[in-house]
Design an enzyme around this catalytic site. Structure first.
Site, PDB file in Angstrom:
ATOM      1  N   TRP A  29       0.859  -1.192   0.000  1.00 32.17           N
ATOM      2  CA  TRP A  29       0.000   0.000   0.000  1.00 32.17           C
ATOM      3  C   TRP A  29       0.891   1.236   0.000  1.00 32.17           C
ATOM      4  CZ3 TRP A  29      -3.758   1.775   4.465  1.00 32.17           C
ATOM      5  CH2 TRP A  29      -4.687   2.681   3.933  1.00 32.17           C
ATOM      6  N   ASP A  57       1.642  -8.853  -0.942  1.00 28.92           N
ATOM      7  CA  ASP A  57       0.240  -8.458  -0.910  1.00 28.92           C
ATOM      8  C   ASP A  57       0.053  -7.134  -1.641  1.00 28.92           C
ATOM      9  OD1 ASP A  57      -2.565  -8.605   0.367  1.00 28.92           O
ATOM     10  OD2 ASP A  57      -1.866  -6.570   0.846  1.00 28.92           O
ATOM     11  N   TYR A  62      -4.596   0.020  -4.774  1.00 29.45           N
ATOM     12  CA  TYR A  62      -3.399   0.765  -4.375  1.00 29.45           C
ATOM     13  C   TYR A  62      -2.800   1.536  -5.552  1.00 29.45           C
ATOM     14  CZ  TYR A  62      -3.744  -2.452  -0.377  1.00 29.45           C
ATOM     15  OH  TYR A  62      -4.188  -3.177   0.701  1.00 29.45           O
ATOM     16  N   SER A 149     -11.234 -10.144   2.847  1.00 29.83           N
ATOM     17  CA  SER A 149     -10.534  -9.183   3.682  1.00 29.83           C
ATOM     18  C   SER A 149     -11.563  -8.326   4.413  1.00 29.83           C
ATOM     19  CB  SER A 149      -9.634  -8.307   2.796  1.00 29.83           C
ATOM     20  OG  SER A 149      -9.006  -7.314   3.561  1.00 29.83           O
ATOM     21  N   ASN A 150     -11.223  -7.907   5.612  1.00 30.27           N
ATOM     22  CA  ASN A 150     -12.099  -7.066   6.436  1.00 30.27           C
ATOM     23  C   ASN A 150     -13.442  -7.732   6.722  1.00 30.27           C
ATOM     24  OD1 ASN A 150     -10.391  -4.611   6.703  1.00 30.27           O
ATOM     25  ND2 ASN A 150     -10.568  -4.581   4.472  1.00 30.27           N
ATOM     26  N   GLN A 172      -8.022 -11.287   5.526  1.00 34.27           N
ATOM     27  CA  GLN A 172      -6.985 -10.285   5.828  1.00 34.27           C
ATOM     28  C   GLN A 172      -7.618  -9.146   6.621  1.00 34.27           C
ATOM     29  OE1 GLN A 172      -4.644  -7.103   3.172  1.00 34.27           O
ATOM     30  NE2 GLN A 172      -4.049  -9.191   2.668  1.00 34.27           N
ATOM     31  N   PRO A 202       0.612  -4.257  10.530  1.00 29.74           N
ATOM     32  CA  PRO A 202       1.126  -4.824  11.790  1.00 29.74           C
ATOM     33  C   PRO A 202       1.970  -3.827  12.599  1.00 29.74           C
ATOM     34  CG  PRO A 202       2.352  -5.693   9.918  1.00 29.74           C
ATOM     35  CD  PRO A 202       1.188  -4.936   9.345  1.00 29.74           C
ATOM     36  N   GLN A 205       0.738   1.214  10.635  1.00 26.08           N
ATOM     37  CA  GLN A 205       1.093   2.167   9.576  1.00 26.08           C
ATOM     38  C   GLN A 205       2.287   3.026   9.972  1.00 26.08           C
ATOM     39  OE1 GLN A 205      -3.031   3.872   8.729  1.00 26.08           O
ATOM     40  NE2 GLN A 205      -2.316   3.193   6.709  1.00 26.08           N
ATOM     41  N   LYS A 244       4.556  -3.298   5.294  1.00 28.39           N
ATOM     42  CA  LYS A 244       5.032  -2.640   4.077  1.00 28.39           C
ATOM     43  C   LYS A 244       6.308  -1.880   4.430  1.00 28.39           C
ATOM     44  CE  LYS A 244       5.169   1.489   1.739  1.00 28.39           C
ATOM     45  NZ  LYS A 244       5.580   2.815   2.272  1.00 28.39           N
TER      46      LYS A 244
HETATM   47  N1  LIG Z   1      -6.960  -5.361   3.278  1.00 28.55           N
HETATM   48  C1  LIG Z   1      -6.926  -4.106   3.650  1.00 28.55           C
HETATM   49  O1  LIG Z   1      -7.954  -3.437   3.761  1.00 28.55           O
HETATM   50  C2  LIG Z   1      -5.602  -3.483   3.975  1.00 28.55           C
HETATM   51  C3  LIG Z   1      -5.561  -2.243   4.652  1.00 28.55           C
HETATM   52  C4  LIG Z   1      -4.324  -1.721   4.966  1.00 28.55           C
HETATM   53  C5  LIG Z   1      -3.158  -2.394   4.603  1.00 28.55           C
HETATM   54  N2  LIG Z   1      -3.229  -3.565   3.912  1.00 28.55           N
HETATM   55  C6  LIG Z   1      -2.003  -4.295   3.483  1.00 28.55           C
HETATM   56  O2  LIG Z   1      -1.139  -4.438   4.602  1.00 28.55           O
HETATM   57  C7  LIG Z   1       0.122  -3.862   4.308  1.00 28.55           C
HETATM   58  C8  LIG Z   1       0.785  -3.314   5.560  1.00 28.55           C
HETATM   59  O3  LIG Z   1       0.005  -2.325   6.178  1.00 28.55           O
HETATM   60  P1  LIG Z   1       0.346  -0.749   6.103  1.00 28.55           P
HETATM   61  O4  LIG Z   1       1.157  -0.466   4.903  1.00 28.55           O
HETATM   62  O5  LIG Z   1      -0.955  -0.068   6.262  1.00 28.55           O
HETATM   63  O6  LIG Z   1       1.134  -0.465   7.441  1.00 28.55           O
HETATM   64  P2  LIG Z   1       2.398  -1.082   8.221  1.00 28.55           P
HETATM   65  O7  LIG Z   1       3.011  -2.178   7.455  1.00 28.55           O
HETATM   66  O8  LIG Z   1       1.943  -1.318   9.602  1.00 28.55           O
HETATM   67  O9  LIG Z   1       3.374   0.181   8.268  1.00 28.55           O
HETATM   68  C9  LIG Z   1       4.020   0.678   7.145  1.00 28.55           C
HETATM   69  C10 LIG Z   1       4.908   1.836   7.600  1.00 28.55           C
HETATM   70  O10 LIG Z   1       5.861   1.353   8.554  1.00 28.55           O
HETATM   71  C11 LIG Z   1       7.164   1.642   8.111  1.00 28.55           C
HETATM   72  N3  LIG Z   1       8.016   0.504   8.456  1.00 28.55           N
HETATM   73  C12 LIG Z   1       8.001  -0.734   7.912  1.00 28.55           C
HETATM   74  N4  LIG Z   1       8.906  -1.525   8.509  1.00 28.55           N
HETATM   75  C13 LIG Z   1       9.518  -0.772   9.454  1.00 28.55           C
HETATM   76  C14 LIG Z   1      10.554  -1.011  10.384  1.00 28.55           C
HETATM   77  N5  LIG Z   1      11.131  -2.208  10.481  1.00 28.55           N
HETATM   78  N6  LIG Z   1      10.943   0.007  11.197  1.00 28.55           N
HETATM   79  C15 LIG Z   1      10.339   1.217  11.125  1.00 28.55           C
HETATM   80  N7  LIG Z   1       9.369   1.507  10.259  1.00 28.55           N
HETATM   81  C16 LIG Z   1       8.957   0.524   9.431  1.00 28.55           C
HETATM   82  C17 LIG Z   1       7.089   1.840   6.615  1.00 28.55           C
HETATM   83  O11 LIG Z   1       8.128   2.717   6.208  1.00 28.55           O
HETATM   84  P3  LIG Z   1       8.908   2.666   4.807  1.00 28.55           P
HETATM   85  O12 LIG Z   1       7.887   2.345   3.746  1.00 28.55           O
HETATM   86  O13 LIG Z   1       9.493   4.019   4.702  1.00 28.55           O
HETATM   87  O14 LIG Z   1       9.970   1.594   4.891  1.00 28.55           O
HETATM   88  C18 LIG Z   1       5.709   2.455   6.483  1.00 28.55           C
HETATM   89  O15 LIG Z   1       5.747   3.840   6.729  1.00 28.55           O
HETATM   90  C19 LIG Z   1      -0.215  -2.810   3.268  1.00 28.55           C
HETATM   91  O16 LIG Z   1       0.917  -2.316   2.584  1.00 28.55           O
HETATM   92  C20 LIG Z   1      -1.199  -3.552   2.413  1.00 28.55           C
HETATM   93  O17 LIG Z   1      -0.525  -4.455   1.542  1.00 28.55           O
HETATM   94  C21 LIG Z   1      -4.436  -4.129   3.621  1.00 28.55           C
END
Ligand SMILES: NC(=O)c1ccc[n+]([C@@H]2O[C@H](COP(=O)([O-])OP(=O)(O)OC[C@H]3O[C@@H](n4cnc5c(N)ncnc54)[C@H](OP(=O)(O)O)[C@@H]3O)[C@@H](O)[C@H]2O)c1
Length: 286
Positions: A29, A57, A62, A149-150, A172, A202, A205, A244
């Site tokens: 995302w 994923d 997106y 999902s959701n 998901q 996880p 965000q 992500k």
């Molecule tokens: N099904 C749904 O409705 C739904 C909704 C939301 C998300 N998703 C999926 O779930 C994935 C993950 O969720 P998300 O993108 O919302 O949030 P996330 O993975 O919880 O957080 C992403 C953020 O955390 C940072 N990050 C990642 N690893 C890190 C680390 N080791 N240390 C510090 N910061 C770190 C990333 O920075 P950088 O990018 O700068 O590395 C980014 O800003 C999405 O990308 C998408 O594929 C699905």
């Protein structure tokens, strides 16, 4: 040891269809939004694959297909290594809509099949119609499996009553320390039926990286708060986390989070800081 040689060591969880997938994958995302960041995003995803985070994923939503294009670029020439997950929007969840949307996703991904195709969230289309379309795509070999999902527990119950509903492979949902309502019912329900849950956001965000409540546990493990948050979502069987990360350092940290073993003391401390649900909470989503 070369980084890709570490990939075999990733723990896996089994989907109902009998396929083993790594418990740690990669989200996309916000990727594909900005052309200038595209090559960095591709590099990050490729590094993740090298490290064994071969479940990717993505979704047609997106960056309006841009994230699927980035994913397509990252998996070019190594499609066989990857377990590809994408999602169809509820506005495309009719039979003809699903067929069209899947075709477009396949094109952007540069592949002939999606391993796991999810309904992004529930909309107005009857579940039975979407499931029938997924089953038709399976027949055509364009997707290998499907999921949702959701979906809250009552949605999953309803799905189980639809023709072929038992073919669902995952749900998901939002799951992290700050949003852990599913611990009350959806996770136990899913575990009981052998349906793994894919934990999105996880790291909240990115918010959990800045949460001082994680600092003492992180310090004890010589880890970052993000790694502890991630290790926590993967602490129990049947959960696949899909953080992500577009920076190589984050990708490596996420892979390393798998090696953190949270102790009972850590878990108890995290439960005090982020209390588990004591009653049903409606499923949160973002
Ligand atoms: N099904 C749904 O409705 C739904 C909704 C939301 C998300 N998703 C999926 O779930 C994935 C993950 O969720 P998300 O993108 O919302 O949030 P996330 O993975 O919880 O957080 C992403 C953020 O955390 C940072 N990050 C990642 N690893 C890190 C680390 N080791 N240390 C510090 N910061 C770190 C990333 O920075 P950088 O990018 O700068 O590395 C980014 O800003 C999405 O990308 C998408 O594929 C699905």
């Amino acid at each position: 040891m070369k980084e890709h040689e570490m990939s075999s060591s990733l723990p896996t969880t089994r989907l109902p269809a009998g396929i083993d997938v790594p418990v740690l994958g990669q989200g996309t995302w916000n990727m594909g939004e900005d052309r200038r960041r595209r090559s960095d995003e591709v590099v990050a995803l490729k590094l993740g694959i090298d490290l064994g985070m071969t479940l990717i994923d993505t979704a047609e939503m997106y960056a309006s297909g841009g994230a699927e294009e980035v994913t397509g670029e990252a998996i070019e020439g190594r499609r066989e290594e990857v377990f590809l997950v994408s999602k169809v929007l509820p506005s495309n969840a009719s039979r003809s809509g699903v067929m069209r949307a899947c075709e477009a996703s396949l094109k952007r991904l540069g592949t002939d099949r999606i391993d796991l195709y999810l309904l992004h969230w529930r909309g107005g289309t009857p579940l039975g119609e979407t499931v029938a379309a997924f089953e038709a795509l399976k027949q055509q070999g364009k997707i290998l499996h499907w999921g949702v999902s959701n979906f809250d527990t009552d949605d999953m119950e309803e799905l189980a009553g639809v023709a072929s509903g038992e073919a669902v492979q995952t749900n998901q949902v939002l799951y992290n320390l700050s949003s852990r309502g599913v611990d009350f019912d959806l996770l136990p329900w899913s575990r009981q039926r052998g349906i793994p849950v894919m934990a999105y956001s996880p790291i909240g965000q990115g918010d959990l990286t800045r949460d001082s409540k994680l600092a003492p546990v992180a310090e004890r493990h010589g880890a970052t708060a993000a790694q502890i948050a991630l290790a926590w979502t993967m602490r129990q069987p049947g959960v696949i986390a899909i953080p992500k990360a577009s920076r190589p350092g984050h990708v490596r940290d996420n892979r390393a989070a798998l090696d953190i073993e949270l102790t009972e003391t850590d878990i108890a401390e995290l439960d005090r800081a982020f209390p588990p649900p004591s009653r049903k909470r409606p499923l949160e989503m973002i």
